[in-house]
Design a protein around this motif. Structure first.
Motif, PDB file in Angstrom:
ATOM      1  N   CYS A  25       0.826  -1.217   0.000  1.00  0.00           N
ATOM      2  CA  CYS A  25       0.000   0.000   0.000  1.00  0.00           C
ATOM      3  C   CYS A  25       0.857   1.262   0.000  1.00  0.00           C
ATOM      4  CB  CYS A  25      -0.927   0.016   1.205  1.00  0.00           C
ATOM      5  SG  CYS A  25      -2.320  -1.093   1.054  1.00  0.00           S
ATOM      6  N   ASN A  26       2.071   1.161   0.520  1.00  0.00           N
ATOM      7  CA  ASN A  26       2.974   2.310   0.557  1.00  0.00           C
ATOM      8  C   ASN A  26       3.658   2.562  -0.783  1.00  0.00           C
ATOM      9  OD1 ASN A  26       2.392   2.583   3.249  1.00  0.00           O
ATOM     10  ND2 ASN A  26       4.318   1.734   3.970  1.00  0.00           N
ATOM     11  N   LEU A  27       3.863   1.524  -1.578  1.00  0.00           N
ATOM     12  CA  LEU A  27       4.639   1.654  -2.808  1.00  0.00           C
ATOM     13  C   LEU A  27       4.058   2.601  -3.853  1.00  0.00           C
ATOM     14  CD1 LEU A  27       6.183  -1.858  -3.467  1.00  0.00           C
ATOM     15  CD2 LEU A  27       7.256   0.213  -2.607  1.00  0.00           C
ATOM     16  N   PRO A  28       2.746   2.698  -4.042  1.00  0.00           N
ATOM     17  CA  PRO A  28       2.259   3.654  -5.051  1.00  0.00           C
ATOM     18  C   PRO A  28       2.680   5.094  -4.787  1.00  0.00           C
ATOM     19  CG  PRO A  28       0.509   2.153  -4.466  1.00  0.00           C
ATOM     20  CD  PRO A  28       1.650   1.883  -3.524  1.00  0.00           C
ATOM     21  N   GLY A  29       3.192   5.380  -3.627  1.00  0.00           N
ATOM     22  CA  GLY A  29       3.650   6.725  -3.317  1.00  0.00           C
ATOM     23  C   GLY A  29       4.851   7.162  -4.129  1.00  0.00           C
ATOM     24  N   ILE A  31       5.311   5.992  -7.403  1.00  0.00           N
ATOM     25  CA  ILE A  31       4.993   5.836  -8.815  1.00  0.00           C
ATOM     26  C   ILE A  31       4.594   7.203  -9.368  1.00  0.00           C
ATOM     27  CG2 ILE A  31       3.428   4.742 -10.475  1.00  0.00           C
ATOM     28  CD1 ILE A  31       3.176   2.416  -8.473  1.00  0.00           C
ATOM     29  N   PRO A  32       5.305   7.672 -10.407  1.00  0.00           N
ATOM     30  CA  PRO A  32       4.950   8.984 -10.958  1.00  0.00           C
ATOM     31  C   PRO A  32       3.488   9.027 -11.378  1.00  0.00           C
ATOM     32  CG  PRO A  32       7.015   8.206 -11.867  1.00  0.00           C
ATOM     33  CD  PRO A  32       6.443   7.074 -11.070  1.00  0.00           C
ATOM     34  N   ILE A  33       2.924  10.165 -11.281  1.00  0.00           N
ATOM     35  CA  ILE A  33       1.532  10.503 -11.564  1.00  0.00           C
ATOM     36  C   ILE A  33       0.635  10.064 -10.410  1.00  0.00           C
ATOM     37  CG2 ILE A  33      -0.421  10.313 -13.133  1.00  0.00           C
ATOM     38  CD1 ILE A  33       1.554  10.834 -15.223  1.00  0.00           C
ATOM     39  N   ILE A  34       0.759   8.836  -9.915  1.00  0.00           N
ATOM     40  CA  ILE A  34      -0.069   8.403  -8.779  1.00  0.00           C
ATOM     41  C   ILE A  34       0.423   9.128  -7.523  1.00  0.00           C
ATOM     42  CG2 ILE A  34      -0.775   6.491  -7.314  1.00  0.00           C
ATOM     43  CD1 ILE A  34      -0.439   4.658  -9.722  1.00  0.00           C
ATOM     44  N   GLN A  35       1.650   8.875  -7.144  1.00  0.00           N
ATOM     45  CA  GLN A  35       2.334   9.493  -6.012  1.00  0.00           C
ATOM     46  C   GLN A  35       1.462   9.682  -4.773  1.00  0.00           C
ATOM     47  OE1 GLN A  35       4.167  12.978  -7.766  1.00  0.00           O
ATOM     48  NE2 GLN A  35       6.114  11.915  -7.828  1.00  0.00           N
ATOM     49  N   MET A  36       0.571   8.751  -4.509  1.00  0.00           N
ATOM     50  CA  MET A  36      -0.258   8.840  -3.304  1.00  0.00           C
ATOM     51  C   MET A  36      -0.429   7.444  -2.726  1.00  0.00           C
ATOM     52  SD  MET A  36      -1.737  10.927  -1.355  1.00  0.00           S
ATOM     53  CE  MET A  36      -3.042  11.181  -0.191  1.00  0.00           C
ATOM     54  N   PRO A  37       0.304   7.127  -1.667  1.00  0.00           N
ATOM     55  CA  PRO A  37       0.135   5.808  -1.057  1.00  0.00           C
ATOM     56  C   PRO A  37      -1.226   5.690  -0.368  1.00  0.00           C
ATOM     57  CG  PRO A  37       1.649   7.147   0.216  1.00  0.00           C
ATOM     58  CD  PRO A  37       1.311   7.934  -1.002  1.00  0.00           C
ATOM     59  N   ALA A  38      -1.751   4.490  -0.355  1.00  0.00           N
ATOM     60  CA  ALA A  38      -3.057   4.259   0.275  1.00  0.00           C
ATOM     61  C   ALA A  38      -3.011   4.559   1.768  1.00  0.00           C
ATOM     62  CB  ALA A  38      -3.499   2.815   0.040  1.00  0.00           C
ATOM     63  N   THR A  39      -1.857   4.386   2.375  1.00  0.00           N
ATOM     64  CA  THR A  39      -1.744   4.622   3.812  1.00  0.00           C
ATOM     65  C   THR A  39      -1.574   6.103   4.149  1.00  0.00           C
ATOM     66  OG1 THR A  39       0.591   4.078   3.608  1.00  0.00           O
ATOM     67  CG2 THR A  39      -0.868   2.341   4.409  1.00  0.00           C
ATOM     68  N   ALA A  40      -1.537   6.968   3.133  1.00  0.00           N
ATOM     69  CA  ALA A  40      -1.482   8.403   3.392  1.00  0.00           C
ATOM     70  C   ALA A  40      -2.885   8.987   3.512  1.00  0.00           C
ATOM     71  CB  ALA A  40      -0.712   9.116   2.282  1.00  0.00           C
ATOM     72  N   ARG A  41      -3.866   8.126   3.521  1.00  0.00           N
ATOM     73  CA  ARG A  41      -5.245   8.513   3.814  1.00  0.00           C
ATOM     74  C   ARG A  41      -5.569   7.925   5.183  1.00  0.00           C
ATOM     75  NH1 ARG A  41      -4.698   7.091  -1.435  1.00  0.00           N
ATOM     76  NH2 ARG A  41      -5.426   8.596  -2.966  1.00  0.00           N
ATOM     77  N   MET A  42      -6.208   8.668   6.020  1.00  0.00           N
ATOM     78  CA  MET A  42      -6.376   8.311   7.431  1.00  0.00           C
ATOM     79  C   MET A  42      -7.149   7.010   7.645  1.00  0.00           C
ATOM     80  SD  MET A  42      -5.462   9.127  10.320  1.00  0.00           S
ATOM     81  CE  MET A  42      -5.498  10.354  11.551  1.00  0.00           C
ATOM     82  N   PHE A 107       0.289   7.107   8.980  1.00  0.00           N
ATOM     83  CA  PHE A 107      -0.377   8.123   8.159  1.00  0.00           C
ATOM     84  C   PHE A 107       0.517   9.338   7.912  1.00  0.00           C
ATOM     85  CE2 PHE A 107      -2.783  12.149   8.621  1.00  0.00           C
ATOM     86  CZ  PHE A 107      -3.365  12.188   7.366  1.00  0.00           C
ATOM     87  N   ALA A 108       1.065   9.905   8.967  1.00  0.00           N
ATOM     88  CA  ALA A 108       1.815  11.165   8.849  1.00  0.00           C
ATOM     89  C   ALA A 108       3.102  10.990   8.055  1.00  0.00           C
ATOM     90  CB  ALA A 108       2.116  11.721  10.233  1.00  0.00           C
ATOM     91  N   ASN A 109       3.814   9.898   8.262  1.00  0.00           N
ATOM     92  CA  ASN A 109       5.056   9.698   7.525  1.00  0.00           C
ATOM     93  C   ASN A 109       4.815   9.552   6.031  1.00  0.00           C
ATOM     94  OD1 ASN A 109       7.318   9.735   9.393  1.00  0.00           O
ATOM     95  ND2 ASN A 109       6.280   8.024  10.363  1.00  0.00           N
ATOM     96  N   LEU A 110       3.779   8.808   5.664  1.00  0.00           N
ATOM     97  CA  LEU A 110       3.509   8.615   4.245  1.00  0.00           C
ATOM     98  C   LEU A 110       2.912   9.867   3.610  1.00  0.00           C
ATOM     99  CD1 LEU A 110       4.213   5.989   2.718  1.00  0.00           C
ATOM    100  CD2 LEU A 110       4.121   5.663   5.140  1.00  0.00           C
ATOM    101  N   LEU A 111       2.097  10.588   4.349  1.00  0.00           N
ATOM    102  CA  LEU A 111       1.537  11.832   3.811  1.00  0.00           C
ATOM    103  C   LEU A 111       2.634  12.881   3.632  1.00  0.00           C
ATOM    104  CD1 LEU A 111      -0.982  13.352   2.899  1.00  0.00           C
ATOM    105  CD2 LEU A 111      -1.221  14.167   5.248  1.00  0.00           C
ATOM    106  N   ALA A 112       3.542  12.977   4.569  1.00  0.00           N
ATOM    107  CA  ALA A 112       4.652  13.925   4.447  1.00  0.00           C
ATOM    108  C   ALA A 112       5.520  13.588   3.236  1.00  0.00           C
ATOM    109  CB  ALA A 112       5.494  13.924   5.719  1.00  0.00           C
ATOM    110  N   GLY A 113       5.780  12.311   3.020  1.00  0.00           N
ATOM    111  CA  GLY A 113       6.544  11.898   1.843  1.00  0.00           C
ATOM    112  C   GLY A 113       5.818  12.244   0.562  1.00  0.00           C
ATOM    113  N   HIS A 114       4.514  12.035   0.547  1.00  0.00           N
ATOM    114  CA  HIS A 114       3.706  12.379  -0.625  1.00  0.00           C
ATOM    115  C   HIS A 114       3.799  13.870  -0.924  1.00  0.00           C
ATOM    116  CE1 HIS A 114       0.248  13.122  -3.177  1.00  0.00           C
ATOM    117  NE2 HIS A 114      -0.277  13.867  -2.232  1.00  0.00           N
ATOM    118  N   ILE A 115       3.673  14.681   0.095  1.00  0.00           N
ATOM    119  CA  ILE A 115       3.728  16.130  -0.086  1.00  0.00           C
ATOM    120  C   ILE A 115       5.097  16.566  -0.598  1.00  0.00           C
ATOM    121  CG2 ILE A 115       3.675  18.342   1.148  1.00  0.00           C
ATOM    122  CD1 ILE A 115       1.440  17.077   2.905  1.00  0.00           C
ATOM    123  N   LEU A 116       6.167  15.985  -0.067  1.00  0.00           N
ATOM    124  CA  LEU A 116       7.509  16.320  -0.546  1.00  0.00           C
ATOM    125  C   LEU A 116       7.707  15.939  -2.009  1.00  0.00           C
ATOM    126  CD1 LEU A 116       9.866  15.394   2.412  1.00  0.00           C
ATOM    127  CD2 LEU A 116       9.615  17.617   1.338  1.00  0.00           C
TER     128      LEU A 116
END
Length: 177
Positions: A25-29, A31-42, A107-116
Motif C-alpha cells: 500500500c505504501n509503494l504507489p507513493g 509511482i509517478p503521476i499516482i504518487q499517493m500511497p493508500a496509507t497516506a489517507r487516514m 499516516f503522517a510519515n507517508l503523507l509527508a513523503g507524498h507532499i515532498l
C-alpha cells in the motif's frame, strides 16, 4: 522470535501478511503521476490500528482473563501509593495512545513523503517550463529534479521502514498482552 518468543510463532502469518499489505500500500507513493500511497489517507491506517487494538486486547483477555485489566492498570512491583499516578497513565497509554500512535505514525510519515514528492515534482516541472525571459530558471530546474530522485529513493526506504515498524509494534503489543 525476539519480540514474542516461541509462543508468538502462530502469529507469523498474520504479521507477515500485515507487513506485505502495508508495504504494498505504501509503494504507489513513488509511482509517478499516482504518487499517493493508500496509507497516506487516514482511514486505512486507522482501520489497521483498530484491528491490532482488538487483537491485542482479545489476546490479553484470552490469556489472562479479567486479570488483564488489573495487570495492565496496576503493574506488579510498583509501590501502592504510586498506583494513584500509574493507573491513569497506564490506562491512557495502553488503551488510548497505542492505536492512536500506530495510526498517526503510519499516516503522517507517508503523507509527508507524498507532499515532498509532489512539491519537488511540480517545482521541477515549473522551472523546466519557464518562459524565455526567465531562461535562468531552466538550468536551475535540475536541482529540484535531483532532489526529487533522492526523495523517491528515500520514500522507498520509508515505505519499508513504516511497514516494518508497524509490524514490530504489533508484535510487541500482542506479546505483551
Amino acid at each position: 522470535m525476539q519480540t514474542m518468543g516461541r509462543s508468538g510463532l502462530p502469529w507469523t502469518p498474520f504479521l507477515l501478511s500485515l507487513f506485505l499489505f502495508i508495504y504494498l500500500c505504501n509503494l504507489p507513493g513513488v509511482i509517478p503521476i499516482i504518487q499517493m500511497p493508500a496509507t497516506a489517507r487516514m482511514a486505512l491506517p486507522l482501520f489497521l490500528s483498530l484491528l491490532v487494538y482488538v487483537i491485542f486486547i482479545g489476546v490479553g483477555f484470552k490469556h489472562q482473563g479479567i486479570r488483564y485489566l488489573k495487570n495492565s492498570l496496576f503493574p506488579p512491583g510498583v509501590p501502592k501509593p504510586l498506583y494513584i499516578l500509574v493507573a491513569p497513565i497506564e490506562l491512557v497509554s495502553t488503551f488510548l495512545v497505542r492505536p492512536f500512535s500506530l495510526t498517526v505514525r503510519l499516516f503522517a510519515n507517508l503523507l509527508a513523503g507524498h507532499i515532498l514528492l509532489v512539491t519537488f515534482a511540480l517545482l521541477s516541472e515549473a522551472m523546466f517550463q519557464a518562459r524565455t525571459n526567465q531562461f535562468i530558471l531552466v538550468p536551475m530546474g535540475i536541482l529540484p529534479f535531483f532532489m526529487l530522485m533522492f526523495l523517491v529513493a528515500f520514500e522507498l526506504l520509508v515505505a519499508f521502514l513504516q511497514a516494518y515498524i508497524f509490524v514490530v509494534l504489533t508484535a510487541v503489543y500482542i506479546g505483551g498482552a
